[in-house]
Design a protein around this motif. Structure first.
Motif, PDB file in Angstrom:
ATOM      1  N   GLY A   1      -8.018  -8.515   5.750  1.00  0.00           N
ATOM      2  CA  GLY A   1      -7.881  -9.790   6.430  1.00  0.00           C
ATOM      3  C   GLY A   1      -6.532 -10.445   6.218  1.00  0.00           C
ATOM      4  O   GLY A   1      -6.314 -11.560   6.669  1.00  0.00           O
ATOM      5  N   SER A   2      -5.635  -9.755   5.509  1.00  0.00           N
ATOM      6  CA  SER A   2      -4.304 -10.305   5.258  1.00  0.00           C
ATOM      7  C   SER A   2      -3.265  -9.228   5.526  1.00  0.00           C
ATOM      8  O   SER A   2      -3.574  -8.030   5.568  1.00  0.00           O
ATOM      9  N   ILE A   3      -2.017  -9.653   5.678  1.00  0.00           N
ATOM     10  CA  ILE A   3      -0.927  -8.708   5.910  1.00  0.00           C
ATOM     11  C   ILE A   3      -0.763  -7.775   4.721  1.00  0.00           C
ATOM     12  O   ILE A   3      -0.580  -6.562   4.874  1.00  0.00           O
ATOM     13  N   ASP A   4      -0.853  -8.344   3.504  1.00  0.00           N
ATOM     14  CA  ASP A   4      -0.714  -7.520   2.301  1.00  0.00           C
ATOM     15  C   ASP A   4      -1.800  -6.448   2.236  1.00  0.00           C
ATOM     16  O   ASP A   4      -1.536  -5.303   1.854  1.00  0.00           O
ATOM     17  N   GLY A   5      -3.038  -6.827   2.600  1.00  0.00           N
ATOM     18  CA  GLY A   5      -4.122  -5.861   2.577  1.00  0.00           C
ATOM     19  C   GLY A   5      -3.919  -4.748   3.579  1.00  0.00           C
ATOM     20  O   GLY A   5      -4.162  -3.565   3.276  1.00  0.00           O
ATOM     21  N   LEU A   6      -3.466  -5.079   4.784  1.00  0.00           N
ATOM     22  CA  LEU A   6      -3.212  -4.060   5.798  1.00  0.00           C
ATOM     23  C   LEU A   6      -2.076  -3.132   5.382  1.00  0.00           C
ATOM     24  O   LEU A   6      -2.152  -1.914   5.567  1.00  0.00           O
ATOM     25  N   ILE A   7      -1.019  -3.711   4.821  1.00  0.00           N
ATOM     26  CA  ILE A   7       0.106  -2.895   4.360  1.00  0.00           C
ATOM     27  C   ILE A   7      -0.338  -1.944   3.255  1.00  0.00           C
ATOM     28  O   ILE A   7       0.026  -0.762   3.233  1.00  0.00           O
ATOM     29  N   ALA A   8      -1.153  -2.462   2.319  1.00  0.00           N
ATOM     30  CA  ALA A   8      -1.656  -1.623   1.232  1.00  0.00           C
ATOM     31  C   ALA A   8      -2.512  -0.487   1.776  1.00  0.00           C
ATOM     32  O   ALA A   8      -2.417   0.663   1.314  1.00  0.00           O
ATOM     33  N   LEU A   9      -3.355  -0.781   2.773  1.00  0.00           N
ATOM     34  CA  LEU A   9      -4.234   0.238   3.343  1.00  0.00           C
ATOM     35  C   LEU A   9      -3.443   1.339   4.039  1.00  0.00           C
ATOM     36  O   LEU A   9      -3.670   2.538   3.799  1.00  0.00           O
ATOM     37  N   PHE A  10      -2.484   0.955   4.888  1.00  0.00           N
ATOM     38  CA  PHE A  10      -1.711   1.964   5.614  1.00  0.00           C
ATOM     39  C   PHE A  10      -0.752   2.710   4.688  1.00  0.00           C
ATOM     40  O   PHE A  10      -0.490   3.900   4.892  1.00  0.00           O
ATOM     41  N   ALA A  11      -0.235   2.027   3.669  1.00  0.00           N
ATOM     42  CA  ALA A  11       0.616   2.709   2.699  1.00  0.00           C
ATOM     43  C   ALA A  11      -0.184   3.741   1.920  1.00  0.00           C
ATOM     44  O   ALA A  11       0.297   4.849   1.649  1.00  0.00           O
ATOM     45  N   ALA A  12      -1.420   3.387   1.560  1.00  0.00           N
ATOM     46  CA  ALA A  12      -2.281   4.334   0.842  1.00  0.00           C
ATOM     47  C   ALA A  12      -2.638   5.525   1.721  1.00  0.00           C
ATOM     48  O   ALA A  12      -2.671   6.670   1.254  1.00  0.00           O
ATOM     49  N   LEU A  13      -2.903   5.273   3.002  1.00  0.00           N
ATOM     50  CA  LEU A  13      -3.230   6.371   3.912  1.00  0.00           C
ATOM     51  C   LEU A  13      -2.042   7.309   4.075  1.00  0.00           C
ATOM     52  O   LEU A  13      -2.185   8.537   4.053  1.00  0.00           O
ATOM     53  N   GLY A  14      -0.851   6.737   4.235  1.00  0.00           N
ATOM     54  CA  GLY A  14       0.345   7.570   4.333  1.00  0.00           C
ATOM     55  C   GLY A  14       0.589   8.379   3.074  1.00  0.00           C
ATOM     56  O   GLY A  14       0.941   9.561   3.131  1.00  0.00           O
ATOM     57  N   ALA A  15       0.386   7.747   1.910  1.00  0.00           N
ATOM     58  CA  ALA A  15       0.573   8.451   0.642  1.00  0.00           C
ATOM     59  C   ALA A  15      -0.447   9.567   0.483  1.00  0.00           C
ATOM     60  O   ALA A  15      -0.125  10.664   0.005  1.00  0.00           O
ATOM     61  N   ALA A  16      -1.703   9.323   0.888  1.00  0.00           N
ATOM     62  CA  ALA A  16      -2.747  10.343   0.772  1.00  0.00           C
ATOM     63  C   ALA A  16      -2.424  11.552   1.640  1.00  0.00           C
ATOM     64  O   ALA A  16      -2.571  12.709   1.203  1.00  0.00           O
ATOM     65  N   ILE A  17      -1.969  11.316   2.862  1.00  0.00           N
ATOM     66  CA  ILE A  17      -1.618  12.429   3.759  1.00  0.00           C
ATOM     67  C   ILE A  17      -0.406  13.183   3.223  1.00  0.00           C
ATOM     68  O   ILE A  17      -0.374  14.431   3.204  1.00  0.00           O
ATOM     69  N   LEU A  18       0.605  12.448   2.771  1.00  0.00           N
ATOM     70  CA  LEU A  18       1.825  13.074   2.268  1.00  0.00           C
ATOM     71  C   LEU A  18       1.533  13.947   1.051  1.00  0.00           C
ATOM     72  O   LEU A  18       2.014  15.088   0.956  1.00  0.00           O
TER      73      LEU A  18
END
Length: 267
Positions: free
Chosen positions: A72-89
Protein backbone atom coordinates in the motif's frame (compact mmCIF):
# COMPACT_ATOMS: atom_id res chain seq x y z
CA UNK A 1 39.87 -19.83 -33.98
CA UNK A 2 36.85 -21.01 -35.95
CA UNK A 3 38.74 -24.07 -37.19
CA UNK A 4 39.79 -25.09 -33.68
CA UNK A 5 36.24 -24.53 -32.46
CA UNK A 6 34.92 -26.69 -35.28
CA UNK A 7 37.41 -29.46 -34.50
CA UNK A 8 36.42 -29.41 -30.81
CA UNK A 9 32.72 -29.74 -31.55
CA UNK A 10 33.05 -32.20 -34.42
CA UNK A 11 35.00 -34.61 -32.25
CA UNK A 12 32.01 -34.57 -29.89
CA UNK A 13 29.37 -34.77 -32.60
CA UNK A 14 30.94 -37.46 -34.74
CA UNK A 15 31.41 -39.69 -31.69
CA UNK A 16 27.66 -39.67 -31.08
CA UNK A 17 27.61 -43.47 -30.89
CA UNK A 18 29.29 -43.30 -27.46
CA UNK A 19 26.70 -40.96 -25.95
CA UNK A 20 24.92 -42.04 -22.79
CA UNK A 21 21.95 -42.04 -23.06
CA UNK A 22 22.21 -43.11 -26.72
CA UNK A 23 20.02 -41.56 -29.36
CA UNK A 24 16.75 -43.50 -29.68
CA UNK A 25 16.25 -46.13 -32.33
CA UNK A 26 14.68 -45.02 -35.59
CA UNK A 27 11.52 -46.94 -34.75
CA UNK A 28 11.12 -45.07 -31.46
CA UNK A 29 8.42 -42.40 -31.38
CA UNK A 30 9.75 -39.12 -29.99
CA UNK A 31 6.68 -37.99 -28.07
CA UNK A 32 7.08 -36.21 -24.74
CA UNK A 33 6.20 -37.90 -21.48
CA UNK A 34 3.72 -35.80 -19.49
CA UNK A 35 3.18 -36.26 -15.76
CA UNK A 36 -0.38 -35.74 -14.51
CA UNK A 37 -1.19 -32.08 -13.86
CA UNK A 38 -3.28 -33.07 -10.84
CA UNK A 39 -0.05 -33.69 -8.90
CA UNK A 40 0.98 -30.07 -9.40
CA UNK A 41 -2.31 -28.70 -8.08
CA UNK A 42 -2.17 -31.00 -5.06
CA UNK A 43 1.37 -29.86 -4.26
CA UNK A 44 0.39 -26.22 -4.66
CA UNK A 45 -2.62 -26.63 -2.34
CA UNK A 46 -0.40 -28.40 0.21
CA UNK A 47 2.19 -25.61 0.09
CA UNK A 48 -0.44 -22.90 0.55
CA UNK A 49 -1.96 -24.86 3.44
CA UNK A 50 1.40 -25.20 5.19
CA UNK A 51 2.07 -21.48 4.74
CA UNK A 52 -1.31 -20.52 6.23
CA UNK A 53 -0.84 -22.92 9.15
CA UNK A 54 2.58 -21.47 9.97
CA UNK A 55 1.24 -17.94 9.77
CA UNK A 56 -1.79 -18.63 12.00
CA UNK A 57 -0.47 -21.04 14.63
CA UNK A 58 3.27 -21.20 13.98
CA UNK A 59 6.10 -20.16 16.33
CA UNK A 60 7.27 -16.57 16.69
CA UNK A 61 10.12 -16.96 14.20
CA UNK A 62 7.65 -18.19 11.58
CA UNK A 63 5.57 -15.04 12.13
CA UNK A 64 8.66 -12.94 11.45
CA UNK A 65 9.44 -14.87 8.26
CA UNK A 66 5.87 -14.70 6.98
CA UNK A 67 5.35 -11.06 7.84
CA UNK A 68 3.48 -9.87 4.77
CA UNK A 69 5.00 -7.07 2.75
CA UNK A 70 2.66 -4.12 2.53
CA UNK A 71 2.05 -3.00 -1.05
CA UNK A 72 0.00 0.00 0.00
CA UNK A 73 3.04 2.28 -0.08
CA UNK A 74 5.77 3.15 -2.56
CA UNK A 75 8.42 1.63 -0.27
CA UNK A 76 6.46 -1.62 -0.07
CA UNK A 77 6.07 -1.86 -3.84
CA UNK A 78 9.75 -1.11 -4.40
CA UNK A 79 10.72 -3.76 -1.85
CA UNK A 80 8.44 -6.32 -3.51
CA UNK A 81 9.71 -5.74 -7.05
CA UNK A 82 13.32 -5.53 -5.87
CA UNK A 83 12.91 -8.87 -4.10
CA UNK A 84 11.34 -10.42 -7.21
CA UNK A 85 14.19 -9.17 -9.38
CA UNK A 86 16.76 -10.45 -6.89
CA UNK A 87 15.05 -13.87 -6.70
CA UNK A 88 15.06 -14.25 -10.50
CA UNK A 89 18.65 -13.02 -10.82
CA UNK A 90 19.98 -15.38 -8.13
CA UNK A 91 18.01 -18.31 -9.59
CA UNK A 92 19.62 -17.80 -13.00
CA UNK A 93 23.00 -17.23 -11.33
CA UNK A 94 22.69 -20.77 -9.96
CA UNK A 95 22.19 -22.18 -13.46
CA UNK A 96 25.04 -20.07 -14.83
CA UNK A 97 27.51 -21.03 -12.09
CA UNK A 98 26.83 -24.74 -12.55
CA UNK A 99 27.11 -24.41 -16.34
CA UNK A 100 30.50 -22.71 -16.09
CA UNK A 101 31.79 -25.25 -13.57
CA UNK A 102 30.66 -28.22 -15.69
CA UNK A 103 32.19 -27.05 -18.99
CA UNK A 104 29.09 -25.74 -20.73
CA UNK A 105 29.28 -23.21 -23.53
CA UNK A 106 27.19 -20.20 -22.49
CA UNK A 107 25.44 -18.86 -25.58
CA UNK A 108 23.40 -16.14 -23.93
CA UNK A 109 20.57 -15.46 -21.56
CA UNK A 110 17.77 -13.11 -20.66
CA UNK A 111 16.69 -11.09 -17.66
CA UNK A 112 13.40 -9.30 -17.87
CA UNK A 113 13.00 -7.67 -21.29
CA UNK A 114 16.73 -7.81 -22.15
CA UNK A 115 17.96 -10.82 -24.12
CA UNK A 116 21.59 -11.43 -25.13
CA UNK A 117 22.83 -14.05 -27.63
CA UNK A 118 26.33 -15.02 -28.73
CA UNK A 119 27.12 -16.71 -32.03
CA UNK A 120 30.61 -17.12 -33.52
CA UNK A 121 32.09 -14.76 -30.97
CA UNK A 122 29.62 -11.92 -31.56
CA UNK A 123 27.03 -10.73 -29.08
CA UNK A 124 23.62 -9.42 -30.07
CA UNK A 125 21.05 -7.78 -27.81
CA UNK A 126 17.33 -7.45 -28.20
CA UNK A 127 14.28 -6.51 -26.15
CA UNK A 128 11.14 -8.55 -25.65
CA UNK A 129 7.81 -8.05 -23.93
CA UNK A 130 8.73 -10.31 -21.00
CA UNK A 131 9.19 -8.35 -17.78
CA UNK A 132 9.38 -10.95 -14.99
CA UNK A 133 11.41 -13.78 -16.43
CA UNK A 134 14.97 -14.99 -16.83
CA UNK A 135 16.91 -17.72 -18.58
CA UNK A 136 20.42 -18.99 -19.28
CA UNK A 137 21.20 -20.47 -22.69
CA UNK A 138 24.02 -23.00 -22.51
CA UNK A 139 24.94 -26.33 -24.05
CA UNK A 140 27.62 -28.84 -23.00
CA UNK A 141 30.86 -28.70 -24.95
CA UNK A 142 31.10 -32.48 -24.97
CA UNK A 143 28.55 -35.26 -25.19
CA UNK A 144 30.17 -38.10 -23.27
CA UNK A 145 28.87 -40.59 -20.74
CA UNK A 146 28.40 -37.80 -18.18
CA UNK A 147 26.09 -35.72 -20.39
CA UNK A 148 22.88 -36.54 -18.54
CA UNK A 149 24.47 -36.18 -15.07
CA UNK A 150 25.88 -32.76 -15.91
CA UNK A 151 22.57 -31.66 -17.41
CA UNK A 152 20.75 -32.72 -14.23
CA UNK A 153 23.21 -30.73 -12.11
CA UNK A 154 22.80 -27.55 -14.19
CA UNK A 155 19.00 -27.81 -14.18
CA UNK A 156 18.89 -28.44 -10.41
CA UNK A 157 21.29 -25.59 -9.63
CA UNK A 158 18.63 -22.93 -10.26
CA UNK A 159 16.04 -24.22 -7.76
CA UNK A 160 18.81 -24.92 -5.25
CA UNK A 161 20.00 -21.31 -5.57
CA UNK A 162 16.41 -20.16 -4.99
CA UNK A 163 16.13 -22.33 -1.89
CA UNK A 164 19.46 -21.08 -0.52
CA UNK A 165 18.37 -17.50 -1.23
CA UNK A 166 15.23 -18.04 0.83
CA UNK A 167 17.17 -19.63 3.68
CA UNK A 168 19.81 -16.90 3.68
CA UNK A 169 17.21 -14.13 3.64
CA UNK A 170 15.31 -15.89 6.43
CA UNK A 171 18.43 -16.00 8.63
CA UNK A 172 19.05 -12.31 8.06
CA UNK A 173 15.41 -11.50 8.73
CA UNK A 174 15.42 -13.38 12.05
CA UNK A 175 18.70 -11.66 12.96
CA UNK A 176 17.31 -8.18 12.27
CA UNK A 177 14.02 -8.95 13.98
CA UNK A 178 10.69 -7.35 13.18
CA UNK A 179 11.93 -3.78 12.71
CA UNK A 180 9.79 -1.73 10.33
CA UNK A 181 12.64 -0.80 7.99
CA UNK A 182 12.98 -1.06 4.20
CA UNK A 183 15.66 -3.80 4.36
CA UNK A 184 13.32 -5.81 6.59
CA UNK A 185 10.47 -5.46 4.11
CA UNK A 186 12.82 -6.42 1.29
CA UNK A 187 14.07 -9.52 3.13
CA UNK A 188 10.54 -10.52 4.09
CA UNK A 189 9.41 -10.31 0.46
CA UNK A 190 12.53 -12.19 -0.66
CA UNK A 191 11.84 -15.03 1.80
CA UNK A 192 8.24 -15.46 0.71
CA UNK A 193 8.98 -15.14 -3.00
CA UNK A 194 11.97 -17.50 -2.88
CA UNK A 195 10.06 -20.27 -1.12
CA UNK A 196 7.01 -19.73 -3.32
CA UNK A 197 9.11 -19.85 -6.50
CA UNK A 198 10.97 -22.92 -5.20
CA UNK A 199 7.74 -24.82 -4.51
CA UNK A 200 6.16 -23.61 -7.74
CA UNK A 201 9.28 -24.75 -9.59
CA UNK A 202 8.66 -28.33 -8.45
CA UNK A 203 5.65 -28.54 -10.81
CA UNK A 204 6.39 -29.77 -14.34
CA UNK A 205 4.93 -27.76 -17.19
CA UNK A 206 1.52 -28.58 -18.57
CA UNK A 207 1.17 -30.27 -21.94
CA UNK A 208 3.02 -28.73 -24.90
CA UNK A 209 4.71 -25.86 -23.02
CA UNK A 210 6.22 -22.97 -24.93
CA UNK A 211 9.37 -23.47 -22.86
CA UNK A 212 10.21 -26.35 -20.54
CA UNK A 213 10.58 -25.33 -16.91
CA UNK A 214 13.21 -26.76 -14.56
CA UNK A 215 10.91 -29.45 -13.15
CA UNK A 216 9.97 -30.73 -16.59
CA UNK A 217 13.59 -30.75 -17.74
CA UNK A 218 14.74 -32.54 -14.59
CA UNK A 219 11.95 -35.12 -14.81
CA UNK A 220 12.70 -35.86 -18.47
CA UNK A 221 16.44 -36.17 -17.89
CA UNK A 222 16.09 -38.24 -14.73
CA UNK A 223 13.68 -40.71 -16.35
CA UNK A 224 15.59 -40.64 -19.64
CA UNK A 225 12.38 -40.08 -21.57
CA UNK A 226 12.16 -39.52 -25.34
CA UNK A 227 12.05 -35.81 -24.54
CA UNK A 228 15.56 -36.15 -23.05
CA UNK A 229 16.71 -37.62 -26.35
CA UNK A 230 15.23 -34.61 -28.13
CA UNK A 231 17.28 -32.32 -25.87
CA UNK A 232 20.43 -34.28 -26.68
CA UNK A 233 19.67 -34.10 -30.40
CA UNK A 234 19.10 -30.35 -30.10
CA UNK A 235 22.51 -30.01 -28.44
CA UNK A 236 24.16 -31.98 -31.25
CA UNK A 237 22.64 -29.75 -33.91
CA UNK A 238 23.51 -26.57 -32.00
CA UNK A 239 27.12 -27.75 -31.70
CA UNK A 240 27.21 -28.33 -35.45
CA UNK A 241 25.85 -24.83 -36.05
CA UNK A 242 28.44 -23.28 -33.72
CA UNK A 243 31.18 -25.20 -35.53
CA UNK A 244 29.98 -23.72 -38.82
CA UNK A 245 28.94 -27.05 -40.35
CA UNK A 246 26.38 -26.74 -43.15
CA UNK A 247 23.25 -28.90 -42.83
CA UNK A 248 24.22 -30.82 -45.98
CA UNK A 249 27.39 -31.93 -44.16
CA UNK A 250 25.64 -33.16 -41.00
CA UNK A 251 26.36 -36.77 -40.04
CA UNK A 252 23.78 -39.04 -41.69
CA UNK A 253 22.68 -40.48 -38.34
CA UNK A 254 21.86 -37.00 -37.02
CA UNK A 255 19.86 -36.19 -40.17
CA UNK A 256 17.80 -39.36 -39.68
CA UNK A 257 17.00 -38.33 -36.11
CA UNK A 258 16.02 -34.82 -37.15
CA UNK A 259 13.71 -36.18 -39.82
CA UNK A 260 12.02 -38.34 -37.20
CA UNK A 261 11.74 -35.71 -34.43
CA UNK A 262 8.34 -34.15 -33.96
CA UNK A 263 6.34 -32.09 -31.52
CA UNK A 264 8.92 -29.34 -30.86
CA UNK A 265 9.20 -26.16 -32.89
CA UNK A 266 13.02 -26.10 -32.76
CA UNK A 267 13.11 -29.61 -34.25
Amino acid sequence: PLDSLADKYLVSVLNAQAISPPLPLLACAMSASRPPSEIAWNLLATAVGIGLALKLVGPSWAEILLHSTSVGSIDGLIALFAALGAAILLHEAGHLSAALLLDFDVLGGSLGPLRALRLHGRWSFQFSGALLSGSVIAIPRRNDATWRTRMLAVVAAGPMATLLTGLGAACLLVWFGDADLWPTRFLSALVELSFFLFVLGLFPNAEAPKARNDARLFYSLLRNTPEAHQILLYHLVTQLQIAGVRPRDYPQRVIFKLAQASGRAEM
